[in-house]
Design a protein around this motif. Structure first.
Motif, PDB file in Angstrom:
ATOM      1  N   GLY A 186       0.800  -1.210   0.000  1.00  0.00           N
ATOM      2  CA  GLY A 186       0.000   0.000   0.000  1.00  0.00           C
ATOM      3  C   GLY A 186       0.833   1.260   0.000  1.00  0.00           C
ATOM      4  N   LEU A 187       1.999   1.198   0.625  1.00  0.00           N
ATOM      5  CA  LEU A 187       2.871   2.371   0.692  1.00  0.00           C
ATOM      6  C   LEU A 187       3.654   2.579  -0.597  1.00  0.00           C
ATOM      7  CD1 LEU A 187       4.152   4.639   2.451  1.00  0.00           C
ATOM      8  CD2 LEU A 187       5.831   2.938   3.222  1.00  0.00           C
ATOM      9  N   VAL A 188       4.212   1.506  -1.115  1.00  0.00           N
ATOM     10  CA  VAL A 188       5.124   1.612  -2.266  1.00  0.00           C
ATOM     11  C   VAL A 188       4.366   1.595  -3.592  1.00  0.00           C
ATOM     12  CG1 VAL A 188       7.087   0.535  -3.441  1.00  0.00           C
ATOM     13  CG2 VAL A 188       6.984   0.564  -0.938  1.00  0.00           C
ATOM     14  N   GLY A 189       3.332   0.757  -3.685  1.00  0.00           N
ATOM     15  CA  GLY A 189       2.604   0.645  -4.937  1.00  0.00           C
ATOM     16  C   GLY A 189       3.390  -0.140  -5.975  1.00  0.00           C
ATOM     17  N   PRO A 190       2.923  -0.143  -7.219  1.00  0.00           N
ATOM     18  CA  PRO A 190       3.613  -0.908  -8.261  1.00  0.00           C
ATOM     19  C   PRO A 190       5.023  -0.385  -8.507  1.00  0.00           C
ATOM     20  CG  PRO A 190       1.425  -0.226  -8.981  1.00  0.00           C
ATOM     21  CD  PRO A 190       1.711   0.511  -7.711  1.00  0.00           C
ATOM     22  N   GLY A 191       5.934  -1.310  -8.746  1.00  0.00           N
ATOM     23  CA  GLY A 191       7.320  -0.891  -9.013  1.00  0.00           C
ATOM     24  C   GLY A 191       8.211  -2.098  -9.127  1.00  0.00           C
ATOM     25  N   LEU A 192       9.371  -2.004  -8.500  1.00  0.00           N
ATOM     26  CA  LEU A 192      10.365  -3.073  -8.555  1.00  0.00           C
ATOM     27  C   LEU A 192      10.773  -3.493  -7.155  1.00  0.00           C
ATOM     28  CD1 LEU A 192      12.917  -1.783 -11.248  1.00  0.00           C
ATOM     29  CD2 LEU A 192      11.248  -3.636 -11.534  1.00  0.00           C
ATOM     30  N   ALA A 193      11.057  -4.782  -7.004  1.00  0.00           N
ATOM     31  CA  ALA A 193      11.796  -5.279  -5.847  1.00  0.00           C
ATOM     32  C   ALA A 193      13.170  -5.687  -6.373  1.00  0.00           C
ATOM     33  CB  ALA A 193      11.092  -6.460  -5.203  1.00  0.00           C
ATOM     34  N   ILE A 194      14.210  -5.149  -5.778  1.00  0.00           N
ATOM     35  CA  ILE A 194      15.577  -5.494  -6.189  1.00  0.00           C
ATOM     36  C   ILE A 194      16.170  -6.367  -5.093  1.00  0.00           C
ATOM     37  CG2 ILE A 194      17.826  -4.627  -6.881  1.00  0.00           C
ATOM     38  CD1 ILE A 194      16.428  -1.979  -7.607  1.00  0.00           C
ATOM     39  N   LEU A 195      16.390  -7.620  -5.435  1.00  0.00           N
ATOM     40  CA  LEU A 195      16.826  -8.617  -4.454  1.00  0.00           C
ATOM     41  C   LEU A 195      18.336  -8.521  -4.229  1.00  0.00           C
ATOM     42  CD1 LEU A 195      14.004  -9.478  -5.347  1.00  0.00           C
ATOM     43  CD2 LEU A 195      14.802 -11.851  -5.359  1.00  0.00           C
ATOM     44  N   THR A 196      18.748  -8.650  -2.986  1.00  0.00           N
ATOM     45  CA  THR A 196      20.170  -8.654  -2.663  1.00  0.00           C
ATOM     46  C   THR A 196      20.675 -10.102  -2.633  1.00  0.00           C
ATOM     47  OG1 THR A 196      19.784  -8.762  -0.282  1.00  0.00           O
ATOM     48  CG2 THR A 196      19.879  -6.566  -1.278  1.00  0.00           C
ATOM     49  N   GLY A 197      21.985 -10.247  -2.534  1.00  0.00           N
ATOM     50  CA  GLY A 197      22.588 -11.584  -2.516  1.00  0.00           C
ATOM     51  C   GLY A 197      23.881 -11.564  -3.300  1.00  0.00           C
ATOM     52  N   ARG A 198      24.160 -12.643  -4.013  1.00  0.00           N
ATOM     53  CA  ARG A 198      25.401 -12.687  -4.793  1.00  0.00           C
ATOM     54  C   ARG A 198      25.400 -11.618  -5.877  1.00  0.00           C
ATOM     55  NH1 ARG A 198      27.122 -15.375  -9.230  1.00  0.00           N
ATOM     56  NH2 ARG A 198      25.104 -16.408  -9.473  1.00  0.00           N
TER      57      ARG A 198
END
Length: 216
Positions: A186-198
């Motif tokens: 609800g706060l961010v809305g549509p967009g991207l999730a950028i996953l961390t890791g290697r």
């Protein structure tokens, strides 16, 4: 540079796989929720005992990010310390001192460490604060420790929407909130999730909001 290139509020950033955000135009590295001194705080308050090297590990990793980017300033988005009492021991230690020798530290206060830092800082028209403000966009913040589930595994993740960019927690001892929880979608809305890791990798994020109905 290793990371995912993303544009937010007309500015270019690189989301690093470590969970740090690099802002080239400002020569600034941004991190959130280090929670330094958590193991000591839990021991002090009679909670569960954890291995006592979380602060050293977190600051060592942060120093690596500072060294890799050459950041002139490093902006700490609050909850840098797990409580205000933890700050004294951590800032007197060699790992904090080394970091201060490498970069200018800019502290923003959080709900865990309200006595340490300013409530917010604004750069190039973007507010940097601990917790996203629904009516204070555009802003970059932390606080929620978002984690995104993919193929049965949870990844600390950046969430990037139109108005808000939320960082994952950088600290060694931090939990996480499901990125698909209603409070975050609800706060961010549509967009991207950028996953961390290697490596840093992006996946679509958020639900499409229903179109607003016009007045009859």
């Amino acid at each position: 540079m290793n990371g995912y290139d993303v544009t937010f509020a007309h500015a270019r950033f690189i989301a690093r796989p470590t969970g740090a955000l690099w802002w080239p135009a400002q020569n600034a590295l941004i991190v959130a929720d280090l929670h330094l001194g958590k193991s000591a705080r839990m021991a002090r308050r009679g909670g569960g005992l954890l291995p006592p090297f979380d602060a050293q590990d977190t600051l060592h990793r942060l120093a690596q990010d500072v060294g890799a980017t050459g950041a002139a300033q490093t902006i700490l988005l609050g909850d840098t310390f797990d409580d205000d009492d933890a700050a004294g021991d951590v800032t007197a230690g060699p790992h904090w001192q080394r970091l201060q020798d490498m970069t200018q530290l800019v502290s923003i206060s959080g709900n865990h460490d309200p006595a340490h830092g300013a409530p917010d800082v604004t750069l190039a028209g973007i507010a940097l604060r601990h917790q996203a403000a629904p009516h204070g966009a555009p802003d970059i913040s932390g606080h929620f420790h978002p984690k995104f589930k993919l193929a049965g595994r949870g990844y600390a993740a950046f969430l990037v929407g139109r108005d808000h960019l939320i960082l994952p927690a950088f600290g060694t001892y931090t939990g996480g909130l499901d990125a698909n929880s209603p409070v975050l979608t609800g706060l961010v809305g549509p967009g991207l999730a950028i996953l961390t890791g290697r490596v840093a990798r992006a996946v679509p994020y958020g639900q499409i909001r229903p179109a607003a109905r016009g007045n009859a």
